[in-house]
Structure formats: structure tokens, C-alpha cells
Design a protein around this motif. Sequence first.
Motif, PDB file in Angstrom:
ATOM      1  N   LEU A 103     -45.320   9.793  53.167  1.00 39.61           N
ATOM      2  CA  LEU A 103     -44.062  10.188  53.788  1.00 39.61           C
ATOM      3  C   LEU A 103     -43.086   9.022  53.634  1.00 39.61           C
ATOM      4  O   LEU A 103     -43.067   8.096  54.439  1.00 39.61           O
ATOM      5  N   VAL A 104     -42.268   9.068  52.593  1.00 40.07           N
ATOM      6  CA  VAL A 104     -41.424   7.912  52.244  1.00 40.07           C
ATOM      7  C   VAL A 104     -39.963   8.120  52.578  1.00 40.07           C
ATOM      8  O   VAL A 104     -39.172   7.196  52.459  1.00 40.07           O
ATOM      9  N   THR A 127     -43.329  18.435  52.080  1.00 42.16           N
ATOM     10  CA  THR A 127     -44.775  18.626  52.094  1.00 42.16           C
ATOM     11  C   THR A 127     -45.217  19.688  53.095  1.00 42.16           C
ATOM     12  O   THR A 127     -46.393  19.990  53.184  1.00 42.16           O
ATOM     13  N   TYR A 128     -44.297  20.259  53.848  1.00 40.20           N
ATOM     14  CA  TYR A 128     -44.659  21.224  54.897  1.00 40.20           C
ATOM     15  C   TYR A 128     -45.058  22.562  54.309  1.00 40.20           C
ATOM     16  O   TYR A 128     -44.348  23.079  53.443  1.00 40.20           O
TER      17      TYR A 128
END
Length: 247
Positions: free
Chosen positions: A149-150, A158-159
Motif C-alpha cells: 500500500l504505497v 487492491t479492493y
Amino acid sequence: MSALLPWILTVVVLCAAWPWAAWLLARAPQRTDAALTLCLTLALSTGTLTQVMLWQSALGVPFDLWGITLPYLALMLPGWVMWRRARLPLPRLTRPQGALAWTALAVCALVSAAVLFNAVYWPFFRDDALGIYNRFGVWMYDYRTIAPLVSAATPYETYPVLMPLTYTYAYLASGWQNEYLARLFPALLSLGCLPAAYALGRVLDRPAAGWLAALLLALAPAFARWSSAGYVDLPMDFLNKLTAIFA
């Protein structure tokens, strides 16, 4: 034959949770049938498989096909042992009664067959499936770990991580970016909404309500259109339905 092995392995992995589901539902206060057992099997298999991948990523263990599959099967083994010891009969679908039930069953079967064919015949082609979910599935396959998570946008991209992780597993099983196998996971979870709708209606009211709920959902054009798209909405709705049933 080697081309079929990833498909066979995927089916085995998905079916391995059946004893757990049957054993757990045998302890339910209400009588259950094969529809709810099928739903819980699908939820337990995909949920446990991706949870193993999350644990390994958190521990710094690179993704590996057998490094994921063997721990997963080990977690499924106690369910098999308890199911065998309890001598539970195989769950059966409530026998359709009347024209409504038989019509719903036929329509759901036809829609499911069409969705599955469409899912495994084409690669990903819709916008978010290509640009978000499958892109992260490919990234995790390439780098053998969960996507970091950047940025502020990454949680959305990404969900929910369950779907990209199933794509990654499909690629690990195939040894290449086999989008046809990857698309099987969201299609099955989406189609799980049909027996889940039936089970929810049956729990809340009676079998006729369940058959009507499944029929109306199967006839909705948006349902058939998006079930094989590789999006996350219907798979998550499937899990929401199970939450409502067990609540």
C-alpha cells in the motif's frame, strides 16, 4: 494433460472445503440443504486459500504453488476427519415443488452455464478488471508477495484483495498468466449469489420465496452481464448474502 492439471487442482482446492461446510451446518439450529452447503464451501475455500497467502506474505514467505496449497489442504483435513467421524449424510437440495421451483432451477442452470462458458472462453477485457484487479494479481504473481500500500489510491485499487489473490493463485497453478482459469474464481463467486439468494429466501420465509429470489436474480440482465466480468461487486455481494443468512 498438463494443461488440465491447473484446472483439476483448482477444482480440488475449491471442493476441499465441503466437509468443513457440511460439518459446520450440521450444527445449525435450522435445517439446511445442499444450496447453503455449496455456498459455504465456496466461501470457506476461497477465503482460507487467500488467508494463507496473506499470512505467508506477512511472514515474508514468497508465494509458491505448493507452499500455499499444502498448508491450505492441511487446514481442510480436520474438517474431513470430523465429517467422517460424525457420519453425516450428504446434504440434499430441497426437491423442487411446483412450476415456480422447476422454472427457477432451469433458468438458473442455463444462466450459470452461459456465465461459466463466457468466463473461461475470454481473457479479461473490462476496464477495472484489466486496470485494477488483474493488474495487481499479475503484480503479486511476478513479485511473489502481496502488493504494498504505497499511495492513497492503492487501497481502492487492491479492493478487495481476495479477488486479485485468487488470480495470483491461478497463475501460480498454471505457471503463466492464465486469465481463463483466473476468471473462473469471480464467475463462481458471482454465481454463488443464486443459491445464496435461494437459501436466504428459504431461511426468512419458505422454499417458494427462495426459488423466486433466485429466479428474479438470474433474470436480471446486469447479473448475467457482470458475473463473468472479473469485477469484485458480485463476489462481495455473495459474501454479504451469506452474512445475512448466518446473522
